[in-house]
Design a protein around this motif. Structure first.
Motif, PDB file in Angstrom:
ATOM      1  N   THR A  19      -1.263  10.133   2.904  1.00 22.01           N
ATOM      2  CA  THR A  19      -1.160   8.660   2.582  1.00 22.01           C
ATOM      3  C   THR A  19      -0.465   8.447   1.271  1.00 22.01           C
ATOM      4  O   THR A  19      -0.574   9.029   0.418  1.00 22.01           O
ATOM      5  CB  THR A  19      -2.709   7.967   2.583  1.00 22.01           C
ATOM      6  OG1 THR A  19      -3.379   8.686   1.368  1.00 22.01           O
ATOM      7  CG2 THR A  19      -3.349   8.218   3.896  1.00 22.01           C
ATOM      8  N   SER A  20       0.114   7.312   1.487  1.00 20.61           N
ATOM      9  CA  SER A  20       0.709   6.695   0.243  1.00 20.61           C
ATOM     10  C   SER A  20       0.690   5.367   0.143  1.00 20.61           C
ATOM     11  O   SER A  20       0.903   4.550   1.132  1.00 20.61           O
ATOM     12  CB  SER A  20       2.276   7.030   0.110  1.00 20.61           C
ATOM     13  OG  SER A  20       2.886   6.490   1.351  1.00 20.61           O
ATOM     14  N   PRO A  21       0.094   4.650  -1.094  1.00 14.01           N
ATOM     15  CA  PRO A  21      -0.090   3.298  -1.311  1.00 14.01           C
ATOM     16  C   PRO A  21       1.231   2.644  -1.114  1.00 14.01           C
ATOM     17  O   PRO A  21       2.317   3.194  -1.824  1.00 14.01           O
ATOM     18  CB  PRO A  21      -0.753   3.149  -2.615  1.00 14.01           C
ATOM     19  CG  PRO A  21      -0.631   4.367  -3.351  1.00 14.01           C
ATOM     20  CD  PRO A  21      -0.269   5.469  -2.108  1.00 14.01           C
ATOM     21  N   ARG A  22       1.459   1.387  -0.565  1.00 11.80           N
ATOM     22  CA  ARG A  22       2.687   0.704  -0.513  1.00 11.80           C
ATOM     23  C   ARG A  22       2.835   0.080  -1.922  1.00 11.80           C
ATOM     24  O   ARG A  22       1.802  -0.385  -2.350  1.00 11.80           O
ATOM     25  CB  ARG A  22       2.531  -0.345   0.670  1.00 11.80           C
ATOM     26  CG  ARG A  22       2.707   0.524   1.935  1.00 11.80           C
ATOM     27  CD  ARG A  22       2.791  -0.563   3.010  1.00 11.80           C
ATOM     28  NE  ARG A  22       1.333  -0.929   3.200  1.00 11.80           N
ATOM     29  CZ  ARG A  22       0.774  -1.530   4.177  1.00 11.80           C
ATOM     30  NH1 ARG A  22       1.504  -2.229   4.961  1.00 11.80           N
ATOM     31  NH2 ARG A  22      -0.452  -1.675   4.178  1.00 11.80           N
ATOM     32  N   MET A  23       3.867  -0.196  -2.376  1.00  8.88           N
ATOM     33  CA  MET A  23       4.142  -0.983  -3.615  1.00  8.88           C
ATOM     34  C   MET A  23       3.543  -2.381  -3.594  1.00  8.88           C
ATOM     35  O   MET A  23       3.560  -3.113  -2.345  1.00  8.88           O
ATOM     36  CB  MET A  23       5.494  -1.025  -3.797  1.00  8.88           C
ATOM     37  CG  MET A  23       6.453   0.207  -3.981  1.00  8.88           C
ATOM     38  SD  MET A  23       5.862   1.194  -5.545  1.00  8.88           S
ATOM     39  CE  MET A  23       6.123   0.323  -6.912  1.00  8.88           C
ATOM     40  N   GLY A  24       2.859  -2.765  -4.511  1.00 12.10           N
ATOM     41  CA  GLY A  24       2.190  -4.098  -4.617  1.00 12.10           C
ATOM     42  C   GLY A  24       0.938  -4.036  -3.964  1.00 12.10           C
ATOM     43  O   GLY A  24       0.529  -5.176  -3.968  1.00 12.10           O
ATOM     44  N   THR A  25       0.576  -3.206  -3.215  1.00 16.98           N
ATOM     45  CA  THR A  25      -0.749  -3.233  -2.695  1.00 16.98           C
ATOM     46  C   THR A  25      -1.955  -2.686  -3.402  1.00 16.98           C
ATOM     47  O   THR A  25      -1.759  -1.411  -3.749  1.00 16.98           O
ATOM     48  CB  THR A  25      -0.631  -2.286  -1.213  1.00 16.98           C
ATOM     49  OG1 THR A  25       0.273  -3.069  -0.212  1.00 16.98           O
ATOM     50  CG2 THR A  25      -2.071  -2.659  -0.155  1.00 16.98           C
ATOM     51  N   PRO A  26      -2.837  -3.348  -3.889  1.00 16.66           N
ATOM     52  CA  PRO A  26      -4.074  -2.668  -4.622  1.00 16.66           C
ATOM     53  C   PRO A  26      -4.681  -1.657  -4.155  1.00 16.66           C
ATOM     54  O   PRO A  26      -4.952  -1.643  -2.651  1.00 16.66           O
ATOM     55  CB  PRO A  26      -4.914  -3.672  -4.888  1.00 16.66           C
ATOM     56  CG  PRO A  26      -4.455  -4.888  -3.900  1.00 16.66           C
ATOM     57  CD  PRO A  26      -3.297  -4.555  -3.632  1.00 16.66           C
ATOM     58  N   ARG A  27      -4.977  -0.573  -4.652  1.00 17.60           N
ATOM     59  CA  ARG A  27      -5.710   0.547  -3.774  1.00 17.60           C
ATOM     60  C   ARG A  27      -7.122   0.022  -3.649  1.00 17.60           C
ATOM     61  O   ARG A  27      -7.892  -0.561  -4.329  1.00 17.60           O
ATOM     62  CB  ARG A  27      -5.586   1.666  -4.967  1.00 17.60           C
ATOM     63  CG  ARG A  27      -6.283   2.794  -4.504  1.00 17.60           C
ATOM     64  CD  ARG A  27      -6.254   4.094  -5.613  1.00 17.60           C
ATOM     65  NE  ARG A  27      -7.307   4.864  -4.960  1.00 17.60           N
ATOM     66  CZ  ARG A  27      -7.331   6.218  -5.543  1.00 17.60           C
ATOM     67  NH1 ARG A  27      -6.916   6.265  -6.651  1.00 17.60           N
ATOM     68  NH2 ARG A  27      -8.025   7.216  -5.125  1.00 17.60           N
ATOM     69  N   GLU A  28      -7.441   0.408  -2.520  1.00 26.33           N
ATOM     70  CA  GLU A  28      -8.744   0.283  -1.721  1.00 26.33           C
ATOM     71  C   GLU A  28      -9.976   0.832  -2.765  1.00 26.33           C
ATOM     72  O   GLU A  28      -9.801   2.008  -2.795  1.00 26.33           O
ATOM     73  CB  GLU A  28      -8.995   0.373  -0.477  1.00 26.33           C
ATOM     74  CG  GLU A  28      -8.317  -0.399   0.465  1.00 26.33           C
ATOM     75  CD  GLU A  28      -8.587  -0.303   1.747  1.00 26.33           C
ATOM     76  OE1 GLU A  28      -9.718   0.236   2.273  1.00 26.33           O
ATOM     77  OE2 GLU A  28      -7.695  -0.369   2.607  1.00 26.33           O
ATOM     78  N   GLU A  29     -11.145   0.094  -2.930  1.00 29.14           N
ATOM     79  CA  GLU A  29     -12.224   0.858  -3.637  1.00 29.14           C
ATOM     80  C   GLU A  29     -13.207   1.127  -2.587  1.00 29.14           C
ATOM     81  O   GLU A  29     -13.106   0.666  -1.535  1.00 29.14           O
ATOM     82  CB  GLU A  29     -12.883  -0.215  -4.631  1.00 29.14           C
ATOM     83  CG  GLU A  29     -12.066  -0.606  -5.776  1.00 29.14           C
ATOM     84  CD  GLU A  29     -11.698   0.420  -6.828  1.00 29.14           C
ATOM     85  OE1 GLU A  29     -12.671   1.432  -6.945  1.00 29.14           O
ATOM     86  OE2 GLU A  29     -10.521   0.759  -7.252  1.00 29.14           O
ATOM     87  N   PRO A  30     -13.859   2.332  -2.731  1.00 25.19           N
ATOM     88  CA  PRO A  30     -14.739   2.799  -1.744  1.00 25.19           C
ATOM     89  C   PRO A  30     -15.813   1.700  -1.606  1.00 25.19           C
ATOM     90  O   PRO A  30     -16.125   0.728  -2.385  1.00 25.19           O
ATOM     91  CB  PRO A  30     -15.503   4.089  -2.269  1.00 25.19           C
ATOM     92  CG  PRO A  30     -15.030   4.058  -3.929  1.00 25.19           C
ATOM     93  CD  PRO A  30     -13.853   3.128  -3.813  1.00 25.19           C
ATOM     94  N   PRO A  31     -16.291   1.463  -0.443  1.00 29.44           N
ATOM     95  CA  PRO A  31     -17.401   0.406  -0.207  1.00 29.44           C
ATOM     96  C   PRO A  31     -18.700   0.551  -1.043  1.00 29.44           C
ATOM     97  O   PRO A  31     -19.010   1.670  -1.117  1.00 29.44           O
ATOM     98  CB  PRO A  31     -17.664   0.598   1.218  1.00 29.44           C
ATOM     99  CG  PRO A  31     -17.409   1.990   1.716  1.00 29.44           C
ATOM    100  CD  PRO A  31     -16.214   2.534   0.659  1.00 29.44           C
ATOM    101  N   LEU A  32     -19.102  -0.573  -1.659  1.00 32.50           N
ATOM    102  CA  LEU A  32     -20.176  -0.605  -2.360  1.00 32.50           C
ATOM    103  C   LEU A  32     -21.274  -0.557  -1.472  1.00 32.50           C
ATOM    104  O   LEU A  32     -21.451  -1.734  -0.360  1.00 32.50           O
ATOM    105  CB  LEU A  32     -20.036  -1.919  -3.229  1.00 32.50           C
ATOM    106  CG  LEU A  32     -21.072  -2.025  -4.189  1.00 32.50           C
ATOM    107  CD1 LEU A  32     -21.441  -0.999  -5.375  1.00 32.50           C
ATOM    108  CD2 LEU A  32     -21.099  -3.551  -4.668  1.00 32.50           C
ATOM    109  N   LEU A  33     -22.430   0.296  -1.691  1.00 35.21           N
ATOM    110  CA  LEU A  33     -23.408   0.217  -0.995  1.00 35.21           C
ATOM    111  C   LEU A  33     -24.453  -0.856  -1.680  1.00 35.21           C
ATOM    112  O   LEU A  33     -24.920  -0.363  -2.675  1.00 35.21           O
ATOM    113  CB  LEU A  33     -24.148   1.315  -0.452  1.00 35.21           C
ATOM    114  CG  LEU A  33     -23.378   2.277   0.378  1.00 35.21           C
ATOM    115  CD1 LEU A  33     -24.083   3.709   0.399  1.00 35.21           C
ATOM    116  CD2 LEU A  33     -23.021   1.926   1.824  1.00 35.21           C
TER     117      LEU A  33
END
Length: 89
Positions: A19-33
């Protein structure tokens, strides 16, 4: 000879996911329980980090079915420890 027969055992092909993050897209954080305690919402990971290891081992053996059920078990079995974990936040 039959063409649609795969010899057993089938050759193992390692699965590689790139996987490679697209430019300008914030990296997803893991879901908060999140769990509810006395009408407020807390991060389960933060609360569990404040509990003793022996308690976590015992909680793991109880096999809670959800984040909220895990925290509810802590509150019922160890109310003072649970309150201390919440008060530290």
């Amino acid at each position: 000879m039959v063409d649609n027969v795969i010899a057993f055992p089938a050759p193992v092909v390692p699965l590689r996911i790139a996987t490679s993050p697209r430019m300008g897209t914030p990296r997803e954080e893991p879901p908060l329980l999140a769990v509810e305690h006395d009408g407020r919402v807390y991060s389960l990971a933060t609360l569990l980090a404040r509990l003793p290891d022996a308690l976590l081992d015992e909680l793991d053996e109880l096999v809670p079915q959800s984040a909220q059920q895990a925290w509810d078990l802590v509150v019922r079995r160890w109310p003072r420890i649970a309150q201390a974990a919440v008060d530290r936040g």
